[in-house]
Design a protein around this motif. Structure first.
Motif, PDB file in Angstrom:
ATOM      1  N   PHE A  13     -45.995  -0.520   4.831  1.00 17.26           N
ATOM      2  CA  PHE A  13     -46.656  -0.462   3.369  1.00 17.26           C
ATOM      3  C   PHE A  13     -47.867  -0.058   3.604  1.00 17.26           C
ATOM      4  O   PHE A  13     -48.477   0.044   2.612  1.00 17.26           O
ATOM      5  N   THR A  14     -48.263  -0.070   4.938  1.00 12.65           N
ATOM      6  CA  THR A  14     -50.071   0.319   4.915  1.00 12.65           C
ATOM      7  C   THR A  14     -50.313   1.529   5.698  1.00 12.65           C
ATOM      8  O   THR A  14     -51.446   1.622   5.930  1.00 12.65           O
ATOM      9  N   ASP A  15     -49.427   2.375   5.714  1.00 11.69           N
ATOM     10  CA  ASP A  15     -49.588   3.649   6.319  1.00 11.69           C
ATOM     11  C   ASP A  15     -50.003   3.240   7.688  1.00 11.69           C
ATOM     12  O   ASP A  15     -50.934   4.251   8.565  1.00 11.69           O
ATOM     13  N   ARG A  37     -54.101  -3.984  -2.702  1.00 14.90           N
ATOM     14  CA  ARG A  37     -54.636  -2.436  -1.850  1.00 14.90           C
ATOM     15  C   ARG A  37     -53.164  -1.756  -1.353  1.00 14.90           C
ATOM     16  O   ARG A  37     -53.317  -0.603  -1.306  1.00 14.90           O
ATOM     17  N   PHE A  38     -52.214  -2.420  -1.104  1.00 17.32           N
ATOM     18  CA  PHE A  38     -50.885  -2.152  -0.478  1.00 17.32           C
ATOM     19  C   PHE A  38     -49.816  -2.460  -1.405  1.00 17.32           C
ATOM     20  O   PHE A  38     -49.299  -3.459  -1.147  1.00 17.32           O
TER      21      PHE A  38
END
Length: 82
Positions: A13-15, A37-38
């Motif tokens: 989910f956060t690259d 943010r995510f």
């Protein structure tokens, strides 16, 4: 800011980000900031993760625990088995 550590399954989910600093006075506020943010990460952290604060595992569903500027939070994926 708390230093947050995420597991490999959270990194989807956060690259790929697995460690970051996040503002928040409680674990719930930190989760809210991460969710903002995510996309998609919030429900995973709230419903399917355990939390360790400064190395101490917290009771399931901990969201009101206080977070300080030097706090380290680890969100841990559930472990199956008996």
């Amino acid at each position: 800011m708390a230093l947050v550590h995420l597991q490999a399954n959270h990194a989807a989910f956060t690259d790929g980000v697995r460690e970051l600093e996040v503002d928040g006075a409680t674990v719930g506020a930190v989760i809210d900031a991460l969710a903002e943010r995510f996309a998609g990460l919030g429900p995973i952290l709230r419903e399917a993760s355990s939390v360790a604060i400064d190395g101490e595992l917290q009771p399931q569903g901990t969201i009101y625990a206080r977070v300080g500027p030097t706090t380290e939070i680890h969100f841990l994926a559930p472990i199956a088995g008996g």
